[in-house]
Design a protein around this motif. Structure first.
Motif, PDB file in Angstrom:
ATOM      1  N   ASN A  31      -8.711   4.672   1.913  1.00  0.00           N
ATOM      2  CA  ASN A  31      -7.815   3.715   1.286  1.00  0.00           C
ATOM      3  C   ASN A  31      -7.030   4.517   0.237  1.00  0.00           C
ATOM      4  N   GLN A  32      -5.724   4.691   0.436  1.00  0.00           N
ATOM      5  CA  GLN A  32      -4.920   5.556  -0.433  1.00  0.00           C
ATOM      6  C   GLN A  32      -4.987   5.125  -1.896  1.00  0.00           C
ATOM      7  N   LYS A  33      -4.866   3.834  -2.162  1.00  0.00           N
ATOM      8  CA  LYS A  33      -4.884   3.348  -3.544  1.00  0.00           C
ATOM      9  C   LYS A  33      -6.230   3.647  -4.208  1.00  0.00           C
ATOM     10  N   LEU A  34      -7.318   3.352  -3.520  1.00  0.00           N
ATOM     11  CA  LEU A  34      -8.649   3.607  -4.068  1.00  0.00           C
ATOM     12  C   LEU A  34      -8.893   5.099  -4.249  1.00  0.00           C
ATOM     13  N   ALA A  36      -6.617   7.450  -4.841  1.00  0.00           N
ATOM     14  CA  ALA A  36      -5.841   7.895  -6.002  1.00  0.00           C
ATOM     15  C   ALA A  36      -6.509   7.485  -7.311  1.00  0.00           C
ATOM     16  N   GLU A  37      -7.022   6.264  -7.355  1.00  0.00           N
ATOM     17  CA  GLU A  37      -7.669   5.782  -8.578  1.00  0.00           C
ATOM     18  C   GLU A  37      -8.977   6.526  -8.865  1.00  0.00           C
ATOM     19  N   THR A  38      -9.787   6.731  -7.845  1.00  0.00           N
ATOM     20  CA  THR A  38     -11.109   7.319  -8.072  1.00  0.00           C
ATOM     21  C   THR A  38     -11.071   8.825  -8.261  1.00  0.00           C
ATOM     22  N   ASN A  40      -8.336  10.252  -9.562  1.00  0.00           N
ATOM     23  CA  ASN A  40      -7.347  10.450 -10.615  1.00  0.00           C
ATOM     24  C   ASN A  40      -6.286  11.465 -10.173  1.00  0.00           C
ATOM     25  N   SER A  42      -2.682  12.174  -7.321  1.00  0.00           N
ATOM     26  CA  SER A  42      -1.589  11.573  -6.561  1.00  0.00           C
ATOM     27  C   SER A  42      -1.449  12.226  -5.185  1.00  0.00           C
ATOM     28  N   SER A  44      -1.435  12.890  -1.325  1.00  0.00           N
ATOM     29  CA  SER A  44      -1.306  12.096  -0.118  1.00  0.00           C
ATOM     30  C   SER A  44      -1.567  13.029   1.065  1.00  0.00           C
TER      31      SER A  44
END
Length: 183
Positions: A31-34, A36-38, A40, A42, A44
């Protein structure tokens, strides 16, 4: 997704939540959003790779000196011992390694950011390994660190007397003191 640090800065173990019942299981492998958040970050991913290997094949330790690749590695069949070696001169863990068992059974993934050499040893009779990368394969920038370099001293889980099966390229990897590395 449970995220666990390793002994090397920025290398992480990702443990997805698995939902199982009498029909089988379901897990969200990415999951790209998760991510990136976990992590920290960017980062891709631009390419997915799949390899199948038999027992005691050792692939690596690979990296690209330009168009560097971060890798998110998982196993969908079998079991491997997955290794990352820190090649970032500015890192407090420069020259150190970490290894994790990844398997179809445990569903763990290993995030290896750019600046690391990566390799794995197949422990099961056969293993299918999937990995996402953050930049495209660039063979003219590819390099390989010797799997058995004594200054790195990776403890590969090989039975006594068993030698890994290597490609010709991997058998000719750089010794750590001579290997190209990163700032």
């Amino acid at each position: 997704m449970d995220i666990q640090p390793t002994a090397l800065d920025d290398v992480l173990i990702l443990k997805p939540q698995v939902f199982g019942d009498h029909r089988g299981f379901f897990l969200e492998s990415f999951n790209q959003k998760l991510f990136a958040e976990t992590t920290n970050s960017s980062w891709s991913f631009v390419q997915d790779n799949h390899s199948r290997s038999t027992q005691y094949i050792l692939r690596g330790l690979h990296y690209q000196t330009q168009q560097t690749q971060g890798k998110l590695v998982r196993v969908v069949a079998g079991e491997i011992f997955d290794v990352a070696v820190d090649l970032r001169r500015s890192s407090p863990t420069f020259g150190q390694w970490v290894g994790e068992i990844l398997s179809a059974e445990n569903n763990h993934q290993l995030w290896i950011p750019p600046g690391f050499a990566h390799g794995f040893l197949v422990l099961s009779p056969v293993a299918d390994v999937l990995y996402k990368v953050t930049d495209y394969y660039a063979p003219h920038y590819e390099s390989s660190l010797r799997w058995d370099d004594p200054s790195v001293a990776i403890t590969w889980p090989l039975p006594p007397g068993v030698q890994p099966i290597l490609s010709q390229k991997d058998s000719q990897g750089f010794a750590f003191p001579d290997a190209p590395n990163f700032p």
